[in-house]
Design a protein around this motif. Structure first.
Motif, short mmCIF file in Angstrom:
data_model
loop_
_atom_site.label_atom_id
_atom_site.label_comp_id
_atom_site.label_asym_id
_atom_site.label_seq_id
_atom_site.Cartn_x
_atom_site.Cartn_y
_atom_site.Cartn_z
N GLN A 1 23.39 -24.48 -1.18
CA GLN A 1 23.18 -23.19 -1.82
C GLN A 1 24.00 -22.09 -1.16
O GLN A 1 24.63 -21.28 -1.82
CB GLN A 1 21.69 -22.82 -1.80
N LYS A 2 23.99 -22.05 0.14
CA LYS A 2 24.72 -21.01 0.87
C LYS A 2 26.23 -21.21 0.72
O LYS A 2 26.99 -20.25 0.61
CB LYS A 2 24.31 -21.01 2.35
N SER A 3 26.67 -22.46 0.71
CA SER A 3 28.10 -22.74 0.54
C SER A 3 28.59 -22.26 -0.82
O SER A 3 29.71 -21.76 -0.94
CB SER A 3 28.37 -24.25 0.67
N ALA A 4 27.75 -22.42 -1.83
CA ALA A 4 28.14 -22.01 -3.19
C ALA A 4 28.36 -20.50 -3.27
O ALA A 4 29.09 -20.03 -4.15
CB ALA A 4 27.07 -22.45 -4.19
N ALA A 5 27.77 -19.75 -2.36
CA ALA A 5 27.91 -18.29 -2.37
C ALA A 5 29.22 -17.83 -1.72
O ALA A 5 29.56 -16.65 -1.82
CB ALA A 5 26.72 -17.65 -1.67
N LEU A 6 29.93 -18.72 -1.07
CA LEU A 6 31.16 -18.34 -0.39
C LEU A 6 32.34 -18.37 -1.36
O LEU A 6 32.39 -19.19 -2.26
CB LEU A 6 31.44 -19.30 0.77
N ASP B 1 25.43 -18.48 8.21
CA ASP B 1 24.23 -19.04 7.58
C ASP B 1 24.52 -20.45 7.07
O ASP B 1 23.67 -21.34 7.15
CB ASP B 1 23.77 -18.17 6.41
N VAL B 2 25.72 -20.66 6.55
CA VAL B 2 26.13 -21.99 6.09
C VAL B 2 26.14 -22.96 7.27
O VAL B 2 25.58 -24.05 7.20
CB VAL B 2 27.51 -21.93 5.39
N LEU B 3 26.79 -22.56 8.35
CA LEU B 3 26.84 -23.41 9.53
C LEU B 3 25.44 -23.63 10.10
O LEU B 3 25.09 -24.76 10.47
CB LEU B 3 27.76 -22.80 10.60
N GLY B 4 24.63 -22.59 10.14
CA GLY B 4 23.26 -22.73 10.65
C GLY B 4 22.46 -23.73 9.83
O GLY B 4 21.70 -24.53 10.39
N ALA B 5 22.62 -23.69 8.52
CA ALA B 5 21.91 -24.65 7.66
C ALA B 5 22.37 -26.08 7.97
O ALA B 5 21.55 -27.01 8.05
CB ALA B 5 22.13 -24.30 6.19
N LEU B 6 23.67 -26.25 8.14
CA LEU B 6 24.20 -27.58 8.46
C LEU B 6 23.66 -28.07 9.80
O LEU B 6 23.22 -29.22 9.93
CB LEU B 6 25.72 -27.54 8.48
N LEU B 7 23.68 -27.20 10.81
CA LEU B 7 23.21 -27.59 12.13
C LEU B 7 21.74 -27.98 12.14
O LEU B 7 21.32 -28.82 12.93
CB LEU B 7 23.47 -26.47 13.14
N SER B 8 20.96 -27.37 11.24
CA SER B 8 19.53 -27.70 11.18
C SER B 8 19.24 -28.79 10.15
O SER B 8 18.08 -29.05 9.84
CB SER B 8 18.71 -26.44 10.88
N LEU C 1 22.90 -29.22 22.01
CA LEU C 1 22.41 -27.84 21.84
C LEU C 1 21.19 -27.84 20.93
O LEU C 1 21.27 -28.29 19.79
CB LEU C 1 23.50 -26.94 21.26
N GLY C 2 20.09 -27.33 21.44
CA GLY C 2 18.87 -27.23 20.66
C GLY C 2 18.89 -26.00 19.76
O GLY C 2 19.86 -25.24 19.75
N PRO C 3 17.81 -25.80 19.01
CA PRO C 3 17.76 -24.68 18.07
C PRO C 3 18.03 -23.31 18.71
O PRO C 3 18.75 -22.50 18.14
CB PRO C 3 16.34 -24.75 17.50
N ASP C 4 17.47 -23.05 19.88
CA ASP C 4 17.70 -21.76 20.53
C ASP C 4 19.17 -21.59 20.92
O ASP C 4 19.76 -20.53 20.72
CB ASP C 4 16.82 -21.59 21.77
N GLU C 5 19.75 -22.64 21.46
CA GLU C 5 21.17 -22.58 21.84
C GLU C 5 22.07 -22.47 20.62
O GLU C 5 23.11 -21.80 20.67
CB GLU C 5 21.54 -23.81 22.66
N GLN C 6 21.67 -23.09 19.53
CA GLN C 6 22.43 -22.99 18.29
C GLN C 6 22.40 -21.55 17.77
O GLN C 6 23.43 -21.01 17.35
CB GLN C 6 21.88 -23.94 17.22
N ARG C 7 21.23 -20.93 17.82
CA ARG C 7 21.12 -19.52 17.39
C ARG C 7 21.98 -18.62 18.27
O ARG C 7 22.64 -17.71 17.78
CB ARG C 7 19.65 -19.06 17.40
N GLU C 8 22.00 -18.89 19.58
CA GLU C 8 22.85 -18.13 20.49
C GLU C 8 24.33 -18.31 20.14
O GLU C 8 25.09 -17.34 20.14
CB GLU C 8 22.61 -18.56 21.94
N LEU C 9 24.72 -19.52 19.83
CA LEU C 9 26.10 -19.80 19.44
C LEU C 9 26.47 -19.02 18.18
O LEU C 9 27.52 -18.39 18.13
CB LEU C 9 26.28 -21.30 19.19
N LEU C 10 25.60 -19.04 17.18
CA LEU C 10 25.86 -18.33 15.93
C LEU C 10 25.90 -16.83 16.17
O LEU C 10 26.75 -16.13 15.59
CB LEU C 10 24.82 -18.70 14.88
#
Length: 145
Positions: free
Chosen positions: A26-31, A11-18, A127-136
């Motif tokens: 916020q997500k990083s602080a939870a780690l 989720d942290v990486l996904g937020a960064l990619l977007s 990599l677009g949003p769909d490809e990013q989701r596939e990667l994650l």
């Protein structure tokens, strides 16, 4: 202590990619960087994107050149990264190593490097949003065990 799950890290990486920098913070602080397996999921995603960038592998010289070009492209913060450590991360990613921790590079600097380099590689590969989701999703599957 917060348990680090692959989905939390991803989720942290996904937020960064977007480019959701508020969500990223916020997500990083939870780690919990002291938690078991910290960085494993992001490391898996990094390995996947490195192998997409270098599908036939890369020589140490190619890795060194890429790292030098990456560091030279940073407007600020290049001094925060050890070129030899980044080269080792690339070599590990190409070999499919997704271990947490990281020898001479502690878990937090390793995570930071994986995040920054993953963002760059994803952008470089277009990599677009769909490809990013596939990667994650692929990284989550790789670390689900």
């Amino acid at each position: 202590m917060t348990t680090v799950t692959p989905s939390t890290e991803l989720d942290v990486l996904g937020a960064l990619l977007s480019f959701d920098f508020i969500g990223f913070a916020q997500k990083s602080a939870a780690l919990d960087p002291t938690g078991p397996g910290y960085g494993r999921a992001v490391g898996a995603a990094f390995g996947l994107v490195v192998r997409r960038r270098f599908p036939r592998g890369a020589t140490p010289r190619e890795i060194s050149g890429y790292v030098a070009e990456f560091l030279g492209s940073l407007e600020a913060g290049a001094e925060d990264f050890d070129p030899a450590a980044l080269e080792r991360l690339f070599a590990e990613g190409l070999d499919g190593v997704t271990a947490a921790g990281g020898g001479r590079l502690g878990p937090e600097p390793r995570m930071q490097a994986h995040l920054v380099l993953s963002l760059r590689l994803v952008r470089e590969l277009g990599l677009g949003p769909d490809e990013q989701r596939e990667l994650l999703a692929e990284a989550a599957r790789a670390t689900a065990a």
